[in-house]
Design an enzyme around this catalytic site. Structure first.
Site, PDB file in Angstrom:
ATOM      1  N   LYS A   1       0.829  -1.210   0.000  1.00 16.35           N
ATOM      2  CA  LYS A   1       0.000   0.000   0.000  1.00 16.35           C
ATOM      3  C   LYS A   1       0.863   1.259   0.000  1.00 16.35           C
ATOM      4  CE  LYS A   1      -2.011   1.716   3.664  1.00 16.35           C
ATOM      5  NZ  LYS A   1      -1.677   3.177   3.612  1.00 16.35           N
TER       6      LYS A   1
ATOM      7  N   ASP B   1      -6.575   0.738   1.963  1.00 16.94           N
ATOM      8  CA  ASP B   1      -6.323   0.535   3.385  1.00 16.94           C
ATOM      9  C   ASP B   1      -7.598   0.008   4.036  1.00 16.94           C
ATOM     10  OD1 ASP B   1      -8.011   2.714   3.519  1.00 16.94           O
ATOM     11  OD2 ASP B   1      -6.499   4.103   4.269  1.00 16.94           O
TER      12      ASP B   1
END
Length: 212
Positions: free
Chosen positions: A121, A139
């Site tokens: 991420k 997320d």
């Protein structure tokens, strides 16, 4: 409402609410942004923005960062949480940038993911917000909203990322990532959420939101 219609409603609503979403983390360049994103793990952007000015005053380039002791970095970033691990990662990735990338942040997902403390991420956020490469970082917050809207089965963030990339047009990915985050903070929080009052959940939310 079918899934195509849901996707269009999400796109239209978020574009109307947040036509020009800004990057929430303060930074000066790709290196300071990378450090800020790393610090934001399990920490609010607002808290990170109160810590990074002190850190970057001491070291805003990898050449300066490796001259600091890890303990000194740890003391500065302590308010962000996970300071022992993050300080080691900051020093370590700075050393690697100098040794392997000429002191520059690489424009390459695999190279970024090999850096200490930089997961999938974080690498995607850096690629999108620094280099304009279309990515869709997911997320826990984006994962939650996409599931609430019935656009993914919600098994894990990896599946949600695949679903988002399949459903949404690529040219919207980078802005959409930020738009969903801002929408979640303002209208669709993890706790104290009122689906009937949410601009999107009230229209496309899963039935389970209204029966819980």
């Amino acid at each position: 409402m079918n899934k195509v219609e849901k996707v269009q409603l999400v796109l239209d609503t978020l574009q109307e609410l947040y036509p020009k979403p800004t990057i929430p983390l303060d930074s000066r360049d790709s290196y300071t942004h990378l450090i800020a994103v790393l610090l934001s793990a399990q920490c609010t952007d607002a808290r990170v923005n109160t810590v990074t000015p002190t850190l970057f005053k001491r070291a805003d380039r990898p050449q300066k960062m490796v001259k600091l002791a890890v303990e000194e970095i740890r003391q500065i970033i302590r308010p962000c949480g996970l300071a022992p691990r993050k300080s080691q990662a900051i020093w370590g990735l700075s050393r690697i940038l100098l040794d392997e990338h000429g002191g520059e942040v690489p424009v390459d997902m695999e190279a970024l993911e090999r850096l200490p403390g930089v997961g999938h991420k974080t690498a995607q956020v850096v690629m999108a917000q620094n280099f304009g490469v279309p990515t869709f970082p997911v997320d826990t917050h984006i994962h939650r909203l996409i599931h609430r809207w019935g656009l993914s089965n919600g098994k894990n963030v990896e599946q949600t990322e695949k679903d988002c990339k399949r459903l949404f047009p690529e040219y919207r990915w980078n802005d959409l990532h930020l738009q969903i985050i801002y929408f979640g903070r303002e209208y669709c929080p993890a706790r104290g959420h009122h689906p009937a009052q949410c601009p999107l959940c009230s229209k496309i939310g899963r039935k389970s939101l209204f029966t819980a």
